[in-house]
Design a protein around this motif. Structure first.
Motif, mmCIF file in Angstrom:
data_model
loop_
_atom_site.group_PDB
_atom_site.id
_atom_site.type_symbol
_atom_site.label_atom_id
_atom_site.label_comp_id
_atom_site.label_asym_id
_atom_site.label_seq_id
_atom_site.Cartn_x
_atom_site.Cartn_y
_atom_site.Cartn_z
ATOM 1 N N ASN A 186 46.802 27.134 60.198
ATOM 2 C CA ASN A 186 47.175 28.374 59.283
ATOM 3 C C ASN A 186 48.580 28.660 59.664
ATOM 4 O O ASN A 186 48.633 29.545 60.627
ATOM 5 C CB ASN A 186 46.104 29.343 59.214
ATOM 6 N N ALA B 59 52.272 32.694 62.352
ATOM 7 C CA ALA B 59 53.513 33.649 62.060
ATOM 8 C C ALA B 59 52.972 35.069 62.670
ATOM 9 O O ALA B 59 53.903 35.527 63.553
ATOM 10 C CB ALA B 59 54.250 33.598 60.701
ATOM 11 N N ARG B 60 52.054 35.475 62.143
ATOM 12 C CA ARG B 60 51.255 36.930 62.536
ATOM 13 C C ARG B 60 51.238 36.853 64.044
ATOM 14 O O ARG B 60 51.575 37.629 64.836
ATOM 15 C CB ARG B 60 50.252 37.120 61.927
ATOM 16 N N TRP C 296 45.458 34.656 64.449
ATOM 17 C CA TRP C 296 46.632 35.489 64.609
ATOM 18 C C TRP C 296 46.520 35.728 66.297
ATOM 19 O O TRP C 296 47.449 36.694 66.831
ATOM 20 C CB TRP C 296 46.872 36.630 63.860
ATOM 21 N N ARG D 45 47.055 40.487 52.542
ATOM 22 C CA ARG D 45 46.077 39.794 52.985
ATOM 23 C C ARG D 45 45.705 40.214 54.703
ATOM 24 O O ARG D 45 46.537 40.235 55.559
ATOM 25 C CB ARG D 45 46.670 38.600 53.295
ATOM 26 N N SER E 7 51.499 34.765 47.334
ATOM 27 C CA SER E 7 51.835 35.028 48.659
ATOM 28 C C SER E 7 52.451 36.884 48.870
ATOM 29 O O SER E 7 52.599 37.177 50.053
ATOM 30 C CB SER E 7 53.027 34.297 49.316
ATOM 31 N N GLU F 279 50.424 30.838 58.264
ATOM 32 C CA GLU F 279 50.595 32.257 58.046
ATOM 33 C C GLU F 279 49.987 32.996 59.069
ATOM 34 O O GLU F 279 50.715 33.825 59.752
ATOM 35 C CB GLU F 279 50.144 32.661 56.792
ATOM 36 N N ASP F 280 48.785 32.829 59.526
ATOM 37 C CA ASP F 280 48.200 33.423 60.679
ATOM 38 C C ASP F 280 48.993 33.312 62.175
ATOM 39 O O ASP F 280 49.099 33.931 62.990
ATOM 40 C CB ASP F 280 46.893 32.962 60.993
#
Length: 253
Positions: A69, A74-75, A47, A10, A6, A71-72
Motif C-alpha cells: 500500500n 508514504a505515511r 504505516w 483516511r 484521495s 499511501e500507508d
C-alpha cells in the motif's frame, strides 16, 4: 471520479491499524526491545507505527517494512522523518511472498499473515515462513485472528463476503500451529473488547464525520453504503472474532 476519493479523510484517528491499545503496545515494545534486536523486519507494515516505536527503543537496531500500500508507506516514511529514524529504516513497496528480506532478529507480522501465503487460511504456511525469516536467537510477534467461539451461520452471513468457519482457528489450535511451525510461545495475549471498539470506531470515524457534513457530495452515496456495510460486518463478528498477539521464540530442535 478519478482522484476524488484521495481527497477523502483516511484513518487519521488510528495510531495502529488494528485493535492494539497504546498501553499494550508499550508493554510489547518493552518486551521485544529487551532482546536487543539488531535487525527488525515488519511484514505488512502499513504505516509502521510499531516498527518505529521499537527502533526508537533500540538505538542500535535497523528496520525494514514491507507492504503493497503506497499511501500507508508514504505515511510511514513521514513518521520516520518526524522521529529522526529515517536513516535506520527502509519502507519497501513490494510483495512479501517468498521474500528474501530475512533472517532478522525480530519479525513483526500483525494482521498480515495473508501476505506470506496464498493458502486459505494462510496461518499454518505463514507461521512456517515466519520461522524461516527469523534468526535462531530472535523473536516473532504475530497478530492473528481466531474464533473466540464458533460462529453461527447467521453471523457468518453478515461478515466479509464468503466468510466461513474455516477462515480462522480457535486459540488453542493457533498456538498448536505455532509450535508445529518451530516456535515456543513466550507470550500469549488477546485484544480486549475495548481495543476492538476503539479500532473499529476509529476506522470509520473520519468518513462518518465527513459524510455527516457533506450529504450531497458526489461521493456521499458510495461512502454511505461502504460505511453501513462495514458497520454491519463489524456487528456480525463483534465478540466472535478475536485477535491474538503471540510473541514466539524459535525452537532450535
Amino acid at each position: 471520479m478519478p482522484g476524488m476519493t484521495s481527497a477523502l479523510p483516511r484513518l487519521t484517528r488510528l495510531t495502529f491499524h488494528g485493535p492494539l491499545s497504546a498501553a499494550r503496545a508499550d508493554a510489547v515494545v518493552r518486551r521485544l526491545a529487551a532482546n536487543r534486536p539488531r535487525t527488525v523486519l515488519d511484514i505488512g507494515c502499513g504505516w509502521g507505527e510499531l516498527l518505529l516505536r521499537i527502533l526508537a527503543a533500540v538505538p542500535d537496531a535497523t528496520g525494514t517494512g514491507v507492504d503493497v500500500n503506497a499511501e500507508d508507506l508514504a505515511r510511514a516514511r513521514r513518521g520516520a522523518e518526524e522521529r529522526g529514524l529515517a536513516h535506520r529504516v527502509e519502507f519497501a513497496e513490494e510483495s512479501a511472498l517468498g521474500t528474501r528480506r530475512g533472517p532478522a532478529d525480530l519479525v513483526l507480522c500483525l494482521g498480515a499473515t495473508q501476505a506470506l501465503s496464498q493458502a486459505e487460511p494462510a496461518t499454518a504456511e505463514a507461521l512456517r515462513e515466519l520461522r524461516r525469516l527469523v534468526s535462531d536467537d530472535g523473536r516473532v510477534l504475530v497478530g492473528e485472528g481466531f474464533w473466540e467461539r464458533p460462529p453461527t451461520e447467521t453471523e457468518l452471513s453478515g461478515m466479509w463476503p464468503g466468510a466461513g468457519a474455516g477462515d480462522h482457528y480457535d486459540l488453542k489450535t493457533l498456538l498448536d500451529l505455532a509450535v508445529a511451525a518451530g516456535f515456543r510461545p513466550e507470550w500469549t495475549e488477546t485484544a480486549s473488547r475495548e481495543e476492538w471498539e476503539e479500532f473499529e470506531s476509529g476506522y470509520q470515524a473520519d468518513l462518518e464525520v465527513w459524510l455527516a457534513a457533506h450529504p450531497d457530495h458526489p461521493l456521499a452515496a458510495e461512502t454511505r453504503a461502504r460505511l453501513d456495510r462495514h458497520r454491519a460486518q463489524w456487528m456480525s463478528y463483534r465478540g466472535v472474532l478475536g485477535i491474538a498477539y503471540l510473541t514466539l521464540v524459535p525452537d532450535r530442535r
